[in-house]
Design an enzyme around this catalytic site. Structure first.
Site, PDB file in Angstrom:
ATOM      1  CG  HIS A   1      -1.949   1.051   1.276  1.00  0.00           C
ATOM      2  ND1 HIS A   1      -3.298   0.769   1.297  1.00  0.00           N
ATOM      3  CD2 HIS A   1      -1.856   2.402   1.322  1.00  0.00           C
ATOM      4  CE1 HIS A   1      -3.985   1.895   1.349  1.00  0.00           C
ATOM      5  NE2 HIS A   1      -3.121   2.909   1.375  1.00  0.00           N
TER       6      HIS A   1
ATOM      7  CG  HIS B   1      -1.596   6.308  -2.593  1.00  0.00           C
ATOM      8  ND1 HIS B   1      -2.775   6.064  -3.263  1.00  0.00           N
ATOM      9  CD2 HIS B   1      -1.822   5.972  -1.297  1.00  0.00           C
ATOM     10  CE1 HIS B   1      -3.679   5.598  -2.423  1.00  0.00           C
ATOM     11  NE2 HIS B   1      -3.127   5.537  -1.213  1.00  0.00           N
TER      12      HIS B   1
ATOM     13  CD  GLU C   1      -6.985   6.619   6.315  1.00  0.00           C
ATOM     14  OE1 GLU C   1      -5.908   7.082   6.715  1.00  0.00           O
ATOM     15  OE2 GLU C   1      -7.340   6.677   5.117  1.00  0.00           O
TER      16      GLU C   1
ATOM     17  CG  ASP D   1      -1.257   5.926   3.087  1.00  0.00           C
ATOM     18  OD1 ASP D   1      -1.648   5.678   1.925  1.00  0.00           O
ATOM     19  OD2 ASP D   1      -1.980   6.458   3.944  1.00  0.00           O
TER      20      ASP D   1
END
Length: 331
Positions: A10, A12, A194, A271
Site C-alpha cells: 500500500h 501511492h 480509515e 501509504d
C-alpha cells in the site's frame, strides 16, 4: 542475525514523490507551488482534506512519462535499500491525465522504472491501477477500463483499487468498475474503514475484494472482525499515516493489536511516505511496537502476510516466500 526481508502492498506512487524532486520538476515546468513545501523541505497540509489537495498539487508537476519512470525506479530502489523484496504501488491514471500524460504511457513508464530497479536491486514490483472516489463514478469507470486494456500489454499491472476521500459518493458507484476488473483477472483492493465506519468495509467486501486498504474501523464491530478473520481478508495497515493524520489519536489508541488478536491478517505499509515523514521500515517498526511479541517473528509474520496477499502469480509468490524462508533460516 540476518534481517527479515520486507514487503509493501500500500503506497501511492505520486504520494511517494520526495519534496526536492517535486520542487525541481515544478521549477522546470514553470509551475507555482507556493505553500506546498515548507522551509524545512516538508509538505504543508493541515488535515486529511488538505492533505488530498497537497497530494494533487505535488502530482501535477509530473508532466512527462520519463518523470514517472524516474519516480518508480527511485522508490523501488529505496525500498530495496530498506530490505524490501516486494512492492506494490497504487497508480492513478487520472492524476497522469491531469498532468497531460497519456495514461498508458504513464503506466508503461512506471513499469519500466520498476523493471530497471528489479535488474539493479532484485526487488520485484507490481502496479495496482486505482480509481479516485472524489473524482466521481465516471472517472472510476474510466480508470477501470484503462487498467483492463493496459494489463493486456503491461505485465506489471496486476490489480485494481479505489482510493481518495472515503466520504465522496458511495462504493456502489464503483460496482461496475470492480466487476470489470475482477472479471479480467485483476486482484481487487479498496480503501475503506480509515475515516468511515464498519459499513464502508462491508460495502467494499461486496465488491469482491480480498484486501482492504486501512480497514482499521473494523475494530468497532466484532461481527465484522470475525468475518474478516474467517475470510482471511488482509488489511493494508498504514500505522504512521493513521497517527499523523489523526485517524487514531495516538499509538495507544490504534486498533491493530485487537485486530491481530482476533485473527485478521495484517500488513505494514507507508501509504504516502514523505507526507508523513515515514518509510516502510519505520511503519514496520511501528507495527511491531503495536503488536508486541518477538520482534523477528512479528516482522516475519507481516512480510509473510503481505506475500500471501500479493497480486502476483503463484510462481512469483513461491519465489518470494522462498527468499523470506531462506533469510529466516540464516542466522
Amino acid at each position: 542475525m540476518t534481517a527479515v526481508p520486507l514487503a509493501e502492498l500500500h503506497c501511492h506512487i505520486e504520494g511517494a514523490a520526495p519534496p526536492d524532486l517535486v520542487r525541481e520538476l515544478a521549477h522546470r515546468n514553470g509551475q507555482d507551488i507556493t505553500g506546498l513545501i515548507d522551509e524545512h523541505g516538508g509538505y504543508i497540509w493541515s488535515d486529511f482534506d488538505d492533505f488530498l489537495g497537497a497530494y494533487d498539487r505535488a502530482a501535477s508537476v509530473f508532466t512527462r512519462p520519463e518523470d514517472y519512470a524516474a519516480l518508480s525506479y527511485s522508490y523501488a530502489s529505496s525500498l530495496a535499500t530498506e530490505g524490501a523484496i516486494y512492492s506494490e504501488i497504487f497508480a492513478s491514471t487520472d492524476h497522469a491525465q491531469r498532468g497531460g500524460v497519456d495514461p498508458v504511457a504513464y503506466l508503461s513508464a512506471l513499469a519500466e522504472g520498476m523493471q530497471r530497479a528489479e535488474r539493479d536491486t532484485g526487488i520485484i514490483s507490481r502496479i495496482i491501477c486505482t480509481g479516485v472516489r472524489h473524482f466521481g463514478a465516471e472517472a472510476i469507470n474510466r480508470a477501470a477500463a484503462i487498467a483492463v486494456d493496459a494489463a493486456k500489454e503491461i505485465q506489471a499491472i496486476t490489480g485494481f483499487g479505489l482510493g481518495g476521500s472515503e466520504v465522496a459518493g458511495t462504493l456502489h458507484d464503483a460496482a461496475d468498475a470492480f466487476a470489470l476488473c475482477g472479471g479480467a483477472g485483476l486482484g481487487l483492493t479498496c480503501h475503506a474503514g480509515e475515516w468511515t465506519g464498519p459499513q464502508t468495509i462491508r460495502d467494499a467486501l461486496s465488491l469482491g475484494v480480498r484486501r482492504i486498504g486501512h480497514g482499521i474501523r473494523a475494530a468497532d464491530d466484532p461481527t465484522l472482525v470475525a468475518e474478516l478473520a474467517a475470510k482471511k481478508i488482509t488489511l493494508e495497515v498504514c500505522p504512521l499515516s493513521n497517527i499523523v493524520l489523526r485517524a487514531v489519536p495516538s499509538p495507544a489508541d490504534h486498533p491493530a493489536k485487537a485486530l491481530y488478536d482476533a485473527g485478521v491478517p495484517l500488513t505494514a505499509n507507508s501509504d504516502d511516505p514523505p507526507h508523513f515523514h515515514t518509510s516502510l521500515a519505520r511503519d514496520v517498526a511501528m507495527m511491531v511496537e503495536l503488536l508486541g511479541g518477538d520482534d523477528r517473528a512479528t516482522r516475519a509474520m507481516l512480510t509473510r502476510n503481505a506475500l500471501a496477499a500479493a497480486f502476483v502469480d503463484e510462481q512469483t509468490r513461491a519465489q518470494l516466500l522462498g527468499k523470506l524462508d531462506l533469510a529466516l533460516a540464516t542466522s
